[in-house]
Structure formats: C-alpha cells, structure tokens
Design an enzyme around this catalytic site. Structure first.
Site, PDB file in Angstrom:
ATOM      1  N   ARG A  59       0.806  -1.219   0.000  1.00  0.00           N
ATOM      2  CA  ARG A  59       0.000   0.000   0.000  1.00  0.00           C
ATOM      3  C   ARG A  59       0.843   1.275   0.000  1.00  0.00           C
ATOM      4  NH1 ARG A  59      -2.613  -3.666   3.060  1.00  0.00           N
ATOM      5  NH2 ARG A  59      -1.800  -2.795   4.999  1.00  0.00           N
ATOM      6  N   GLU A  96       4.838  -8.596  16.099  1.00  0.00           N
ATOM      7  CA  GLU A  96       4.281  -8.827  17.430  1.00  0.00           C
ATOM      8  C   GLU A  96       4.511 -10.301  17.835  1.00  0.00           C
ATOM      9  OE1 GLU A  96       0.244  -7.635  17.568  1.00  0.00           O
ATOM     10  OE2 GLU A  96       0.061  -7.996  19.728  1.00  0.00           O
TER      11      GLU A  96
HETATM   12  P1  AMP Z   1       4.212  -1.709  11.762  1.00  0.00           P
HETATM   13  O1  AMP Z   1       5.463  -2.417  11.322  1.00  0.00           O
HETATM   14  O2  AMP Z   1       3.610  -2.313  12.982  1.00  0.00           O
HETATM   15  O3  AMP Z   1       4.419  -0.211  11.884  1.00  0.00           O
HETATM   16  O4  AMP Z   1       3.122  -1.961  10.642  1.00  0.00           O
HETATM   17  C1  AMP Z   1       3.117  -1.200   9.494  1.00  0.00           C
HETATM   18  C2  AMP Z   1       2.739  -2.003   8.285  1.00  0.00           C
HETATM   19  O5  AMP Z   1       1.619  -2.844   8.523  1.00  0.00           O
HETATM   20  C3  AMP Z   1       2.345  -1.084   7.157  1.00  0.00           C
HETATM   21  O6  AMP Z   1       2.878  -1.572   5.937  1.00  0.00           O
HETATM   22  C4  AMP Z   1       0.831  -1.083   7.148  1.00  0.00           C
HETATM   23  O7  AMP Z   1       0.330  -1.133   5.842  1.00  0.00           O
HETATM   24  C5  AMP Z   1       0.449  -2.337   7.920  1.00  0.00           C
HETATM   25  N1  AMP Z   1      -0.510  -2.056   9.008  1.00  0.00           N
HETATM   26  C6  AMP Z   1      -0.257  -2.158  10.341  1.00  0.00           C
HETATM   27  N2  AMP Z   1      -1.335  -1.902  11.063  1.00  0.00           N
HETATM   28  C7  AMP Z   1      -2.309  -1.606  10.187  1.00  0.00           C
HETATM   29  C8  AMP Z   1      -3.695  -1.240  10.324  1.00  0.00           C
HETATM   30  N3  AMP Z   1      -4.280  -1.128  11.528  1.00  0.00           N
HETATM   31  N4  AMP Z   1      -4.393  -0.992   9.195  1.00  0.00           N
HETATM   32  C9  AMP Z   1      -3.816  -1.103   7.983  1.00  0.00           C
HETATM   33  N5  AMP Z   1      -2.544  -1.457   7.795  1.00  0.00           N
HETATM   34  C10 AMP Z   1      -1.784  -1.700   8.871  1.00  0.00           C
END
Ligand code: AMP
Length: 171
Positions: A59, A96
């Site tokens: 995305r 996680e």
């Molecule tokens: P993080 O590594 O936890 O910051 O997760 C970021 C990645 O996961 C990004 O590429 C987002 O597209 C996806 N992502 C994480 N949480 C969400 C959410 N609540 N809604 C949509 N995409 C998410």
C-alpha cells in the site's frame, strides 16, 4: 478542504482478531480526496530535495510513485522476500509474534542519495525501521519517513527517533 478521515474505512478484526484495519481504498477511489492526500503528503516534504522515494509493499506503492513523480525523484519498491527479481539486500524484523523480512534491490539507491520513505500506516514502526536500515546499508540519506496515517497509541515513532517522521492523519 475535505476531511480525509471520512475516506478511511475502519474494519475491525481484519486480517485477524484484534486488529482494527484502516482501509484506504475509499480514499484511492475518490479523485478529490486522493488528490488532497497527495498534496498534504507533498506539503510534509516542504520542498526538501529528494532523489528517491522508497515505497513499502504494497500500500506504500500507490502514493509512493505519485510522490516520486511530483518530487522529480525516482521510485524504489521495497518488497516481501522472493518478489524482487534482481540481487537483493534482506532485512529481517520483529513482528508482534514472530519475524518477517523485507528486500530491496542492491542497486536501487546510490551512496549519498536523499531518500523519502513512504507507507500508508505507521503502526508499531517495525516495518519502517527495517526499511530505514536497508536504505542506510545502501548509503542513502533518509530525509523523511511519511505516512498517510499514524496509530499514535502504538508508539511507532519511538523506533524512528533518529528520523523526521510525519503523517497526514493521526489516530
Ligand atoms: P508496523 O510495522 O507495525 O508499523 O506496521 C506497518 C505495516 O503494517 C504497514 O505496511 C501497514 O500497511 C500495515 N498495518 C499495520 N497496522 C495496520 C492497520 N491497523 N491498518 C492497515 N494497515 C496496517
């Protein structure tokens, strides 16, 4: 001015129980809202020189390429392992539960190039930090990480403390 939050669809328990998914497809489908979102992302860059925009699968590709064109920069995709055809650099990172990894082509960024990293959502920050590591291993200078949305309660920007990180919408 539109309220861009109106174009983010909230989907509880997707793709698994407990995750509140932020769906950007209504934003992408609306030409005014997506145009305003692009302009707001460009405003965050504030005229700084950018050589490469790095978009995170998948995305981060939508606005990543648009940002690159508007900033007179090249676009670089970072993808899940096994998707990029040429020689890659791989960066594992903590989820996680468990591990994941991302790849970049080894010739995607030259030493000293100014880089903007873009994704749709900043959550825990693990993904963006892994991409920062890849860019720096190739000798790129990270000018900014920007996002459409930031889930502030997950403190993702703690992992990005060394960088300028901005988002259009905060939850
Ligand atoms: P993080 O590594 O936890 O910051 O997760 C970021 C990645 O996961 C990004 O590429 C987002 O597209 C996806 N992502 C994480 N949480 C969400 C959410 N609540 N809604 C949509 N995409 C998410």
């Amino acid at each position: 001015m539109l309220d861009l939050e109106d174009y983010i669809r909230i989907i509880p328990d997707f793709p698994k129980p407990g995750v509140v998914f932020k769906d950007i497809t209504p934003l992408l489908a609306d030409k005014e809202a997506s145009g305003q979102c692009l302009q707001e992302l460009l405003n965050l860059v504030n005229g700084q020189k950018i050589d490469k925009v790095v978009g995170i699968e998948s995305r981060g590709f939508f606005f990543g390429m648009l940002l690159a064109q508007n900033l007179n920069a090249g676009f670089v995709p970072v993808r899940k392992p096994g998707k990029l055809p040429y020689t890659t650099l791989l960066e594992p990172y903590q989820l996680e539960y468990g591990m994941d990894a991302l790849e970049i082509h080894e010739d995607a960024i030259s030493k000293g190039e100014k880089v903007l990293i873009h994704d749709d959502v900043l959550a825990t920050g693990g993904t963006a930090k892994a991409v920062c590591n890849l860019v720096e291993k190739l000798g790129g200078e990270i000018v900014q990480c920007n996002f459409i949305m930031e889930l502030s309660f997950l403190d993702g920007r703690d992992k990005l403390k060394r960088y300028d990180a901005f988002s259009v919408l905060q939850y």
